[in-house]
Design a protein around this motif. Sequence first.
Motif: not given
Length: 416
Positions: A240-263
């Motif tokens: 999960v730690g290896t692919i979560i950022s890639l999955y969220a940024l590239r596959v789902l299309g999130f940006s760093p700001g909202p993704l940080g809030l999710i975390f």
Amino acid sequence: MKAGSLWRNQDYVRLWSAQTVSTFGSLITRPALPFLAILVLNATPAQVAILRAAEHIPGFLIGLVAGVVIDRFRRRPLLIGADLGRAVVLGSIPLVAFTGHVRIVQLYLVALLASLLTVFFDVGYESYLPAVVPATQLFEANGKVSASQSVAEVSAFGIAGWLVQIFTAPVAILIDAITFLVSAGFIASIRTPEPRAVRRAEQPAMLSDIAEGLRILWRDSTLRAIAGAFAALEFSYGIVGTIISLYALRVLGFSPGPLGLIFAVGGLASLLAALFAGRITSRLGVGPTMFAGLLLTGLGTLLLPLAHSAGLLAFALLIGQQVIGDGGVTIFEINQSSLRQTLAPPRALGRLNAATRSAGLGTTLVGIAAGALLAQNSGYRVALLTAAAATFLGALLLLSSPYLRSGKQAAAATLR
């Protein structure tokens, strides 16, 4: 010292403060480092996997050696040295980045060196805590540390994405370097005399010490079950730690700001879990509580493959994973750490902590490789389903210990 008086134990407060502030900085760097690699250096899944592996290889290779060192020498100076070393290593990234010459190879080297020092700090901290806190308050002490780390997670993850988005990743990493200096200052101010390490007239070879620690771990069914479950959880974490950022940024299309809030929501869930961990364990028992914690973690991971785009549903699913998964992990971690500190012989505590962590780091590395390969060849969702299955396996491994299956009896022993 009476139960409930931990906040009057000034040296515990200093140690708690050191762990909390360094955790805050580390949780900023955790997403900032892969964000730097992905967004600035255009890293591939394989390069992100190498970066993740670099964070864990030193622990796997020298973890057992670190346990011997921790058992042979006083732990407080080692903790201070590890903090200062990490401040210097991480400080090199903003120094080079501001000149425009940061390269992926430097990120690999920094991750390797910081991880090496973190191994000594983490094993040393778990082994040093019983010298500052009475055995009857270890569960409470671990719970308070976990709760404060959860608060740090909420705030750090909440601002990490925006720091990267607004001020760039090197600034975020600089904050982490500073927190390690603050942590070293707190530990240096501890005044409780640390018992001298047991030094035999003829010190055995390091390999003999390592072998003794492994024998103690293997012969105790409870310690062995904890190590197995922890290793399974870390395998899942590696994926999960290896692919979560890639999955969220590239596959789902999130940006760093909202993704940080999710975390950050995961930190809030961890905080609530830490606050209620004692009550839950008192009611269910240590073993059933640890089992439930891993089940929740696996169920949370199963929510991730259901997301398909950066919309409201995906946002809710990722939030759900953070709430269920992080809460479950926290409940498991508090119990497994406290139980290990209670059951392990003091003279071998460093080696037992190191052996458990080494097993976890080994499976984390396997999980990192598996995550990269599965994501690249079978897809991110297959990789996430594999991670969930590994967590469920860890829950089943706990059942191999009669002590953990005994429920109430185990709880009474640990929360006495």
